[in-house]
Design a protein around this motif. Structure first.
Motif, PDB file in Angstrom:
ATOM      1  N   GLU A   3       4.165  -8.056 -15.819  1.00 35.86           N
ATOM      2  CA  GLU A   3       5.659  -8.722 -15.448  1.00 35.86           C
ATOM      3  C   GLU A   3       6.710  -7.941 -15.863  1.00 35.86           C
ATOM      4  N   ALA A   4       7.383  -7.430 -17.091  1.00 34.57           N
ATOM      5  CA  ALA A   4       7.558  -6.458 -17.335  1.00 34.57           C
ATOM      6  C   ALA A   4       7.593  -4.999 -17.130  1.00 34.57           C
ATOM      7  N   GLU A   5       6.701  -4.741 -16.698  1.00 37.82           N
ATOM      8  CA  GLU A   5       6.757  -4.013 -15.856  1.00 37.82           C
ATOM      9  C   GLU A   5       6.677  -3.937 -14.544  1.00 37.82           C
ATOM     10  N   ARG A   6       6.480  -4.662 -13.848  1.00 43.09           N
ATOM     11  CA  ARG A   6       6.989  -4.624 -12.089  1.00 43.09           C
ATOM     12  C   ARG A   6       8.063  -3.877 -11.485  1.00 43.09           C
ATOM     13  N   ASP A   7       8.782  -3.326 -11.860  1.00 40.86           N
ATOM     14  CA  ASP A   7      10.208  -2.862 -11.446  1.00 40.86           C
ATOM     15  C   ASP A   7       9.139  -1.082 -11.389  1.00 40.86           C
ATOM     16  N   HIS A   8       8.979  -1.017 -12.297  1.00 35.94           N
ATOM     17  CA  HIS A   8       8.127   0.299 -13.205  1.00 35.94           C
ATOM     18  C   HIS A   8       6.494   0.542 -11.936  1.00 35.94           C
ATOM     19  N   LEU A   9       6.359  -0.506 -11.695  1.00 33.64           N
ATOM     20  CA  LEU A   9       4.767   0.271 -11.056  1.00 33.64           C
ATOM     21  C   LEU A   9       5.631   0.030  -9.420  1.00 33.64           C
ATOM     22  N   THR A  10       6.452  -1.050  -9.439  1.00 33.64           N
ATOM     23  CA  THR A  10       6.954  -0.714  -7.638  1.00 33.64           C
ATOM     24  C   THR A  10       7.181   0.646  -7.887  1.00 33.64           C
ATOM     25  N   GLN A  11       8.112   1.545  -8.608  1.00 31.69           N
ATOM     26  CA  GLN A  11       8.881   2.242  -7.938  1.00 31.69           C
ATOM     27  C   GLN A  11       7.348   3.573  -8.145  1.00 31.69           C
ATOM     28  N   LEU A  12       6.835   3.264  -8.871  1.00 31.32           N
ATOM     29  CA  LEU A  12       5.188   4.551  -9.107  1.00 31.32           C
ATOM     30  C   LEU A  12       4.401   4.371  -7.684  1.00 31.32           C
ATOM     31  N   ASP A  13       4.244   2.356  -6.615  1.00 29.02           N
ATOM     32  CA  ASP A  13       3.295   2.694  -5.749  1.00 29.02           C
ATOM     33  C   ASP A  13       5.281   2.738  -4.313  1.00 29.02           C
ATOM     34  N   SER A  14       5.802   3.028  -4.868  1.00 26.14           N
ATOM     35  CA  SER A  14       6.853   3.652  -3.859  1.00 26.14           C
ATOM     36  C   SER A  14       7.016   4.906  -3.629  1.00 26.14           C
ATOM     37  N   ALA A  15       6.701   5.527  -4.552  1.00 22.23           N
ATOM     38  CA  ALA A  15       6.605   6.973  -4.015  1.00 22.23           C
ATOM     39  C   ALA A  15       5.611   7.753  -3.343  1.00 22.23           C
ATOM     40  N   ILE A  16       4.749   7.141  -3.516  1.00 20.29           N
ATOM     41  CA  ILE A  16       3.144   7.250  -2.824  1.00 20.29           C
ATOM     42  C   ILE A  16       2.126   6.367  -1.957  1.00 20.29           C
ATOM     43  N   GLY A  17       2.611   4.871  -2.286  1.00 25.33           N
ATOM     44  CA  GLY A  17       1.698   3.731  -1.572  1.00 25.33           C
ATOM     45  C   GLY A  17       2.930   2.999  -0.894  1.00 25.33           C
ATOM     46  N   ASP A  18       3.217   1.201  -0.726  1.00 19.31           N
ATOM     47  CA  ASP A  18       3.856   0.957  -0.320  1.00 19.31           C
ATOM     48  C   ASP A  18       4.979   0.222  -0.897  1.00 19.31           C
ATOM     49  N   ALA A  19       5.084   0.291  -2.309  1.00 22.62           N
ATOM     50  CA  ALA A  19       5.881  -0.622  -2.918  1.00 22.62           C
ATOM     51  C   ALA A  19       5.231  -1.794  -3.196  1.00 22.62           C
ATOM     52  N   ASP A  20       4.511  -2.173  -3.310  1.00 26.01           N
ATOM     53  CA  ASP A  20       3.968  -4.197  -3.745  1.00 26.01           C
ATOM     54  C   ASP A  20       2.787  -3.728  -4.957  1.00 26.01           C
ATOM     55  N   HIS A  21       3.120  -2.528  -5.653  1.00 23.83           N
ATOM     56  CA  HIS A  21       2.164  -2.664  -6.332  1.00 23.83           C
ATOM     57  C   HIS A  21       2.113  -3.313  -7.777  1.00 23.83           C
ATOM     58  N   GLY A  22       3.257  -3.843  -7.619  1.00 25.83           N
ATOM     59  CA  GLY A  22       4.016  -4.102  -9.138  1.00 25.83           C
ATOM     60  C   GLY A  22       4.018  -6.014  -9.047  1.00 25.83           C
ATOM     61  N   GLY A  23       4.778  -5.798  -7.494  1.00 22.38           N
ATOM     62  CA  GLY A  23       4.474  -7.797  -7.479  1.00 22.38           C
ATOM     63  C   GLY A  23       3.593  -8.200  -6.858  1.00 22.38           C
ATOM     64  N   ASN A  24       2.886  -7.403  -6.724  1.00 23.49           N
ATOM     65  CA  ASN A  24       1.284  -8.252  -6.177  1.00 23.49           C
ATOM     66  C   ASN A  24       0.126  -8.092  -8.094  1.00 23.49           C
ATOM     67  N   MET A  25       0.705  -7.881  -8.506  1.00 20.04           N
ATOM     68  CA  MET A  25       0.199  -7.590  -9.825  1.00 20.04           C
ATOM     69  C   MET A  25       0.595  -8.433 -10.231  1.00 20.04           C
ATOM     70  N   ALA A  26       1.767  -8.668 -10.579  1.00 19.41           N
ATOM     71  CA  ALA A  26       2.549  -9.399 -11.436  1.00 19.41           C
ATOM     72  C   ALA A  26       2.891 -10.763 -10.772  1.00 19.41           C
ATOM     73  N   ARG A  27       3.043 -11.025 -10.094  1.00 22.94           N
ATOM     74  CA  ARG A  27       1.725 -12.435  -9.416  1.00 22.94           C
ATOM     75  C   ARG A  27       0.870 -13.165  -9.453  1.00 22.94           C
ATOM     76  N   GLY A  28      -0.139 -11.668  -9.327  1.00 25.71           N
ATOM     77  CA  GLY A  28      -1.332 -12.307  -9.639  1.00 25.71           C
ATOM     78  C   GLY A  28      -1.894 -12.971 -10.875  1.00 25.71           C
ATOM     79  N   TRP A  29      -1.461 -11.855 -11.810  1.00 29.13           N
ATOM     80  CA  TRP A  29      -1.652 -12.148 -13.576  1.00 29.13           C
ATOM     81  C   TRP A  29      -0.595 -13.321 -14.109  1.00 29.13           C
ATOM     82  N   ALA A  30       0.484 -13.117 -13.844  1.00 28.39           N
ATOM     83  CA  ALA A  30       0.901 -15.014 -13.977  1.00 28.39           C
ATOM     84  C   ALA A  30      -0.105 -16.339 -13.455  1.00 28.39           C
ATOM     85  N   GLU A  31      -0.805 -15.769 -12.485  1.00 29.22           N
ATOM     86  CA  GLU A  31      -1.375 -17.051 -11.626  1.00 29.22           C
ATOM     87  C   GLU A  31      -2.283 -17.330 -12.632  1.00 29.22           C
ATOM     88  N   ALA A  32      -3.101 -16.086 -13.017  1.00 26.38           N
ATOM     89  CA  ALA A  32      -4.375 -15.886 -13.033  1.00 26.38           C
ATOM     90  C   ALA A  32      -4.280 -16.383 -14.714  1.00 26.38           C
TER      91      ALA A  32
END
Ligand code: ADP
Ligand code: MG
Length: 236
Positions: free
Chosen positions: A20-49
Protein backbone atom coordinates in the motif's frame (compact mmCIF):
# COMPACT_ATOMS: atom_id res chain seq x y z
CA UNK A 1 -3.02 -20.16 16.96
CA UNK A 2 0.41 -21.74 16.32
CA UNK A 3 3.37 -19.35 16.65
CA UNK A 4 4.34 -20.06 13.03
CA UNK A 5 0.79 -19.52 11.82
CA UNK A 6 0.73 -16.24 13.72
CA UNK A 7 4.03 -15.20 12.10
CA UNK A 8 2.68 -15.93 8.62
CA UNK A 9 -0.49 -13.89 9.31
CA UNK A 10 1.77 -11.04 10.55
CA UNK A 11 3.83 -11.37 7.36
CA UNK A 12 0.73 -11.02 5.17
CA UNK A 13 -0.20 -7.91 7.16
CA UNK A 14 3.26 -6.35 6.76
CA UNK A 15 3.32 -7.10 3.04
CA UNK A 16 -0.13 -5.51 2.64
CA UNK A 17 1.02 -2.35 4.45
CA UNK A 18 4.25 -2.12 2.46
CA UNK A 19 2.57 -2.66 -0.91
CA UNK A 20 0.00 0.00 0.00
CA UNK A 21 2.85 2.38 0.89
CA UNK A 22 4.55 1.59 -2.43
CA UNK A 23 1.35 1.72 -4.50
CA UNK A 24 2.27 4.91 -6.38
CA UNK A 25 5.86 3.79 -6.84
CA UNK A 26 4.72 0.49 -8.40
CA UNK A 27 2.16 2.33 -10.53
CA UNK A 28 4.90 4.64 -11.82
CA UNK A 29 7.14 1.71 -12.74
CA UNK A 30 4.26 -0.03 -14.52
CA UNK A 31 3.20 3.12 -16.36
CA UNK A 32 6.67 3.40 -17.92
CA UNK A 33 6.61 -0.06 -19.53
CA UNK A 34 3.09 -1.44 -18.92
CA UNK A 35 -0.45 -0.29 -18.20
CA UNK A 36 -0.04 1.37 -14.79
CA UNK A 37 -2.15 -1.18 -12.89
CA UNK A 38 0.47 -3.05 -10.86
CA UNK A 39 0.36 -0.77 -7.79
CA UNK A 40 -3.42 -0.64 -7.57
CA UNK A 41 -3.95 -4.33 -8.31
CA UNK A 42 -1.34 -5.47 -5.80
CA UNK A 43 -2.47 -3.06 -3.07
CA UNK A 44 -6.10 -4.18 -3.37
CA UNK A 45 -5.14 -7.86 -3.58
CA UNK A 46 -2.80 -7.83 -0.59
CA UNK A 47 -5.24 -5.82 1.56
CA UNK A 48 -7.93 -8.46 0.90
CA UNK A 49 -5.44 -11.29 1.37
CA UNK A 50 -4.24 -9.98 4.75
CA UNK A 51 -7.84 -9.58 5.88
CA UNK A 52 -8.69 -13.13 4.81
CA UNK A 53 -5.62 -14.38 6.70
CA UNK A 54 -6.60 -12.48 9.86
CA UNK A 55 -10.11 -13.95 9.67
CA UNK A 56 -8.85 -17.54 9.82
CA UNK A 57 -9.62 -19.33 13.08
CA UNK A 58 -6.55 -21.17 14.43
CA UNK A 59 -4.50 -21.08 11.20
CA UNK A 60 -1.38 -23.06 10.38
CA UNK A 61 1.25 -21.79 7.88
CA UNK A 62 -0.06 -23.90 4.99
CA UNK A 63 -3.64 -22.66 5.41
CA UNK A 64 -2.55 -19.02 5.72
CA UNK A 65 -0.40 -19.13 2.58
CA UNK A 66 -3.11 -20.98 0.66
CA UNK A 67 -5.70 -18.39 1.71
CA UNK A 68 -3.42 -15.50 0.74
CA UNK A 69 -2.69 -17.12 -2.64
CA UNK A 70 -6.35 -17.80 -3.44
CA UNK A 71 -7.28 -14.24 -2.54
CA UNK A 72 -4.48 -12.83 -4.73
CA UNK A 73 -5.62 -15.03 -7.62
CA UNK A 74 -9.15 -13.68 -7.26
CA UNK A 75 -8.26 -10.02 -6.67
CA UNK A 76 -5.00 -9.02 -8.39
CA UNK A 77 -5.72 -9.88 -12.03
CA UNK A 78 -3.35 -9.05 -14.87
CA UNK A 79 -0.34 -11.22 -15.53
CA UNK A 80 0.95 -10.99 -11.99
CA UNK A 81 -2.22 -12.14 -10.09
CA UNK A 82 -2.05 -15.76 -11.24
CA UNK A 83 1.75 -15.75 -10.99
CA UNK A 84 1.89 -14.53 -7.37
CA UNK A 85 -1.39 -16.13 -6.23
CA UNK A 86 -1.34 -19.43 -8.08
CA UNK A 87 2.28 -20.09 -7.18
CA UNK A 88 1.60 -19.39 -3.49
CA UNK A 89 -1.39 -21.78 -3.46
CA UNK A 90 0.73 -24.48 -5.06
CA UNK A 91 3.83 -23.95 -2.91
CA UNK A 92 1.75 -23.80 0.30
CA UNK A 93 1.60 -27.61 0.15
CA UNK A 94 5.29 -27.68 1.14
CA UNK A 95 4.36 -26.19 4.54
CA UNK A 96 2.10 -29.10 5.53
CA UNK A 97 4.57 -30.08 8.26
CA UNK A 98 4.92 -26.49 9.50
CA UNK A 99 7.64 -23.92 9.01
CA UNK A 100 11.20 -25.27 9.31
CA UNK A 101 14.46 -24.65 7.42
CA UNK A 102 13.72 -27.62 5.19
CA UNK A 103 10.11 -26.71 4.44
CA UNK A 104 11.06 -23.06 3.84
CA UNK A 105 13.62 -24.09 1.19
CA UNK A 106 11.12 -26.49 -0.41
CA UNK A 107 8.49 -23.76 -0.38
CA UNK A 108 10.82 -21.24 -2.05
CA UNK A 109 11.90 -23.72 -4.73
CA UNK A 110 8.35 -24.84 -5.51
CA UNK A 111 7.16 -21.24 -5.68
CA UNK A 112 9.90 -20.36 -8.18
CA UNK A 113 9.24 -23.51 -10.22
CA UNK A 114 5.55 -22.61 -10.47
CA UNK A 115 6.23 -19.00 -11.50
CA UNK A 116 8.54 -20.29 -14.23
CA UNK A 117 6.03 -22.95 -15.36
CA UNK A 118 3.18 -20.49 -15.59
CA UNK A 119 5.03 -17.51 -17.03
CA UNK A 120 7.66 -19.30 -19.06
CA UNK A 121 10.15 -16.51 -18.30
CA UNK A 122 13.89 -16.97 -17.87
CA UNK A 123 16.43 -14.81 -16.09
CA UNK A 124 17.07 -11.84 -18.38
CA UNK A 125 13.49 -11.47 -19.65
CA UNK A 126 12.92 -8.44 -17.37
CA UNK A 127 10.30 -9.99 -15.06
CA UNK A 128 9.84 -10.99 -11.42
CA UNK A 129 11.92 -14.08 -12.26
CA UNK A 130 15.03 -11.83 -12.29
CA UNK A 131 14.51 -11.10 -8.58
CA UNK A 132 13.24 -14.54 -7.62
CA UNK A 133 15.92 -16.76 -9.11
CA UNK A 134 18.88 -15.17 -7.28
CA UNK A 135 16.85 -14.91 -4.07
CA UNK A 136 15.78 -18.57 -4.05
CA UNK A 137 19.20 -19.88 -5.09
CA UNK A 138 20.90 -17.78 -2.45
CA UNK A 139 18.45 -18.91 0.25
CA UNK A 140 18.91 -22.59 -0.60
CA UNK A 141 22.72 -22.32 -0.69
CA UNK A 142 22.82 -20.40 2.59
CA UNK A 143 20.78 -23.06 4.38
CA UNK A 144 22.05 -26.23 2.74
CA UNK A 145 25.70 -25.48 1.94
CA UNK A 146 26.77 -22.59 4.14
CA UNK A 147 24.62 -23.71 7.10
CA UNK A 148 23.59 -20.19 7.96
CA UNK A 149 20.62 -19.46 10.21
CA UNK A 150 17.26 -19.01 8.44
CA UNK A 151 17.38 -15.31 9.31
CA UNK A 152 20.84 -14.80 7.78
CA UNK A 153 19.75 -16.87 4.78
CA UNK A 154 16.71 -14.66 4.30
CA UNK A 155 18.78 -11.48 4.65
CA UNK A 156 21.15 -12.70 1.95
CA UNK A 157 18.20 -13.68 -0.25
CA UNK A 158 16.85 -10.12 0.06
CA UNK A 159 20.25 -8.73 -0.97
CA UNK A 160 20.29 -11.11 -3.95
CA UNK A 161 16.77 -10.02 -4.97
CA UNK A 162 17.87 -6.39 -4.75
CA UNK A 163 20.68 -7.04 -7.23
CA UNK A 164 18.16 -8.90 -9.41
CA UNK A 165 15.88 -5.86 -9.46
CA UNK A 166 18.83 -3.63 -10.47
CA UNK A 167 19.65 -6.12 -13.22
CA UNK A 168 16.18 -5.58 -14.80
CA UNK A 169 17.01 -1.94 -15.61
CA UNK A 170 19.57 -2.30 -18.44
CA UNK A 171 17.91 -5.31 -20.11
CA UNK A 172 15.10 -5.67 -22.64
CA UNK A 173 11.71 -7.20 -21.72
CA UNK A 174 10.97 -10.46 -23.51
CA UNK A 175 7.86 -11.51 -21.54
CA UNK A 176 4.68 -9.81 -20.44
CA UNK A 177 3.23 -6.48 -21.49
CA UNK A 178 6.61 -4.68 -21.37
CA UNK A 179 7.87 -6.93 -24.19
CA UNK A 180 5.50 -5.09 -26.59
CA UNK A 181 7.86 -2.12 -26.23
CA UNK A 182 10.84 -4.05 -27.57
CA UNK A 183 14.05 -2.09 -27.06
CA UNK A 184 12.15 0.81 -25.48
CA UNK A 185 11.81 -1.33 -22.32
CA UNK A 186 15.58 -0.97 -21.80
CA UNK A 187 16.41 1.42 -18.97
CA UNK A 188 13.29 0.65 -16.91
CA UNK A 189 13.03 -1.25 -13.64
CA UNK A 190 10.55 -4.13 -13.72
CA UNK A 191 7.47 -3.59 -11.51
CA UNK A 192 6.91 -7.28 -10.67
CA UNK A 193 10.57 -7.81 -9.71
CA UNK A 194 10.28 -4.71 -7.52
CA UNK A 195 7.11 -5.86 -5.73
CA UNK A 196 8.74 -9.27 -5.24
CA UNK A 197 11.66 -7.53 -3.50
CA UNK A 198 9.27 -5.55 -1.25
CA UNK A 199 7.52 -8.79 -0.26
CA UNK A 200 10.84 -10.44 0.60
CA UNK A 201 11.95 -7.40 2.62
CA UNK A 202 8.77 -7.63 4.69
CA UNK A 203 9.23 -11.37 5.24
CA UNK A 204 12.71 -10.61 6.57
CA UNK A 205 11.36 -7.90 8.87
CA UNK A 206 8.71 -10.18 10.33
CA UNK A 207 11.21 -13.04 10.64
CA UNK A 208 13.52 -10.71 12.59
CA UNK A 209 10.70 -9.81 14.97
CA UNK A 210 9.75 -13.42 15.54
CA UNK A 211 13.32 -14.65 15.93
CA UNK A 212 15.68 -14.17 18.87
CA UNK A 213 15.62 -10.43 19.54
CA UNK A 214 19.30 -10.46 20.58
CA UNK A 215 20.50 -11.78 17.25
CA UNK A 216 22.03 -9.04 15.10
CA UNK A 217 21.46 -10.13 11.49
CA UNK A 218 23.23 -7.17 9.91
CA UNK A 219 26.38 -7.80 11.93
CA UNK A 220 26.23 -11.47 11.01
CA UNK A 221 25.88 -10.63 7.32
CA UNK A 222 28.78 -8.14 7.47
CA UNK A 223 30.92 -10.79 9.11
CA UNK A 224 30.22 -13.32 6.37
CA UNK A 225 30.38 -10.99 3.34
CA UNK A 226 33.66 -10.55 1.50
CA UNK A 227 34.86 -6.97 1.87
CA UNK A 228 36.82 -4.96 -0.65
CA UNK A 229 39.74 -3.30 1.12
CA UNK A 230 39.77 0.45 0.75
CA UNK A 231 42.92 2.54 0.18
CA UNK A 232 43.30 3.38 3.83
CA UNK A 233 43.12 -0.25 4.94
CA UNK A 234 45.70 -1.36 2.41
CA UNK A 235 47.95 1.63 3.21
CA UNK A 236 48.08 2.83 -0.39
P1 ADP B 1 -0.07 -6.82 -16.44
O1 ADP B 1 1.24 -6.85 -17.16
O2 ADP B 1 -1.03 -7.84 -16.95
O3 ADP B 1 -0.66 -5.44 -16.37
P2 ADP B 1 0.91 -6.45 -13.77
O4 ADP B 1 1.11 -5.03 -14.17
O5 ADP B 1 0.14 -6.68 -12.51
O6 ADP B 1 0.24 -7.28 -14.93
O7 ADP B 1 2.31 -7.16 -13.58
C1 ADP B 1 3.37 -6.94 -14.45
C2 ADP B 1 4.55 -7.77 -13.95
O8 ADP B 1 4.27 -9.15 -14.13
C3 ADP B 1 5.81 -7.52 -14.74
O9 ADP B 1 6.52 -6.42 -14.21
C4 ADP B 1 6.57 -8.83 -14.60
O10 ADP B 1 7.41 -8.83 -13.46
C5 ADP B 1 5.48 -9.83 -14.35
N1 ADP B 1 5.29 -10.69 -15.51
C6 ADP B 1 4.60 -10.43 -16.63
N2 ADP B 1 4.63 -11.47 -17.47
C7 ADP B 1 5.39 -12.43 -16.85
C8 ADP B 1 5.81 -13.76 -17.20
N3 ADP B 1 5.44 -14.32 -18.34
N4 ADP B 1 6.59 -14.43 -16.31
C9 ADP B 1 6.94 -13.87 -15.14
N5 ADP B 1 6.57 -12.64 -14.76
C10 ADP B 1 5.81 -11.93 -15.61
MG1 MG C 1 0.33 -3.83 -15.55
Amino acid sequence: MSADGEAVVAAADSVADRIEAERDHLTQLDSAIGDADHGGNMARGWAEAAEAARDLADPDPETVVKTVGKTLMAEVGGASGPLFGGSLVFAAGELGDGLTEETAVAFAETYLEKVRDRGDAQVGDQTMVDALVPAVHSFKKSIETDELSPLEALAKAVAAAERGVEFTVPIRASKGRASYLGWRSVGHQDPGATSTLFILEELLDVAREHADADFDVDAAIDATSPTIPDDEATGE
